[in-house]
Write an enzyme that holds these catalytic residues in place. Structure first.
Site, PDB file in Angstrom:
ATOM      1  N   HIS A 254      48.211  36.876  36.629  1.00 44.52           N
ATOM      2  CA  HIS A 254      48.558  37.450  37.925  1.00 44.52           C
ATOM      3  C   HIS A 254      50.061  37.617  38.013  1.00 44.52           C
ATOM      4  CE1 HIS A 254      48.902  37.863  42.332  1.00 44.52           C
ATOM      5  NE2 HIS A 254      47.637  38.247  42.291  1.00 44.52           N
ATOM      6  N   GLU A 309      40.691  38.833  41.292  1.00 39.63           N
ATOM      7  CA  GLU A 309      39.977  40.072  40.988  1.00 39.63           C
ATOM      8  C   GLU A 309      38.740  39.814  40.132  1.00 39.63           C
ATOM      9  OE1 GLU A 309      43.334  39.968  40.951  1.00 39.63           O
ATOM     10  OE2 GLU A 309      43.619  41.266  42.699  1.00 39.63           O
TER      11      GLU A 309
END
Length: 369
Positions: A254, A309
């Site tokens: 991330h 996600e």
């Protein structure tokens, strides 16, 4: 002079709503760990917290649920407007214009109100479901007042009373979508509102930012990866092939979080009741475990963990939601954070007016007329 782009690292304001600390893996909502709220509270409870600064008592929660249930109905004029859009118009663009159209005389006021925030939050899922079912040739459904926010959204999309495990998973996902600091869409909304424009216009601006693939791009690539892998037996060879080719694994790592993504941790807990009951979800968990082990083997010390996600993709796929409503669903979660920031902005408003560095040519003469 160094080139300045993107405002990265620039502090644009103060907020009491949320904290994001990527180095420590912190995501805090009003003094509470977001990951704990996601697994222990309802969507309505966390919405109340972000709007009001404290968790509701039983009476306050009951009142909010009644208010939200009463605000779910789409105005007749807006239904007619939604029916006029060609099928080729993307759902996020439809959503943006529909929210802007809600800024009628009553709602296009300054300063914005909590009532307006509740109305937008309650109605957004209904607008998404109305448009989605229309594109599928299905009749729109009326909300069921006895259902909570996440459950009613699933019902409006599918026409079926959802399973409790699915409601819990979607509610946790939408709670973790609510707030994430001064992200692009939140900042866009605050900039619009800072001009003393109305809440609907500001939220429409936020949706415009969310529509961009660099911000609101839903986890399509994770789902594509899971579908391409297909079976548990194919998982390790498929992942090794990608890593040896120098390709990224979607859903891992991330930009902000350099440790475990707290949102992914919360979704892992919230979806425990789905384990063993859904083949696609079980495959996703197997892919996650294999990928984490291989990432440590191929990229030791890089601190590449599962991000939100990945779990969002696993949940949305298990719920059998169509890809075209992934980003709108993210938006339906984030609306609470946006409106909380807009209420906060209006309380101590100052128009955003940053400076820029001129790098163009100068006139040939040294003095102006």
């Amino acid at each position: 002079m160094a080139k300045v782009t993107g405002l990265e690292g620039v502090v644009a304001g103060e907020t009491a709503i949320g904290l994001v600390d990527g180095e420590k893996g912190y995501l805090v909502y009003r003094g509470y760990w977001a990951k704990e709220l996601a697994v222990s509270k309802s969507y309505e409870e966390v919405a109340y917290l972000l709007w009001n600064g404290h968790l509701p008592d039983a009476e306050e929660l009951a009142q909010l649920k009644v208010q939200m249930a009463a605000e779910r109905a789409i105005p007749e004029y807006l239904c007619k407007m939604l029916d006029l859009y060609p099928a080729s118009v993307p759902l996020m663009l439809v959503l943006q214009s529909a929210v802007a159209a809600l800024g009628d005389e009553e709602n296009a006021t300054w300063p914005p109100t909590l009532k307006q925030a509740v109305r937008l939050t309650a109605m957004l899922p209904a607008i998404i479901a109305y448009r989605y079912r229309s594109l599928k040739g299905l009749p729109p459904l009326k909300s069921l007042p006895e259902l909570g926010h996440a459950a009613n959204y699933l019902y409006l999309l599918t026409g079926k009373l959802p399973e409790e495990a699915h409601v819990k998973a979607l509610s946790a996902y939408m709670i973790l979508c609510m707030e994430h600091g001064m992200n692009a869409s939140t900042f866009a909304g605050r900039v619009v509102l800072s001009t003393e424009s109305d809440m609907c216009a500001a939220v429409a601006g936020s949706i415009g930012a969310m529509k961009g693939p660099l911000h609101g791009g839903a986890p399509y690539e994770v789902i594509s990866m899971l579908e391409e892998i297909g079976t548990k037996e194919r998982t390790e060879p498929w992942l090794r092939e990608k890593l040896e080719a120098g390709e990224k694994l979607m859903g891992f790592g991330h930009r902000i979080y350099k440790t475990k993504d707290p949102r992914a941790e919360a979704l892992q807990i919230a979806t425990l009741t789905m384990v063993g009951k859904d083949a696609s979800f079980d495959l996703a968990l197997h892919v996650e475990a294999t990928a984490i082990a291989l990432l440590e083997e191929y990229k030791p010390g890089r601190r590449l963990f599962t991000n939100v996600e990945f779990y969002a993709a696993a949940i949305l796929k298990a719920l059998e939601l169509a890809p075209e409503i992934f980003t709108p669903t993210f938006t339906a979660g984030r609306i609470v954070g946006w409106t909380a920031h807009l209420l906060e902005q209006s309380a101590h408003n100052r128009i955003f007016r940053p400076q820029s560095t001129y790098i163009g040519p100068m006139p040939e003469s040294e003095t102006a007329l």
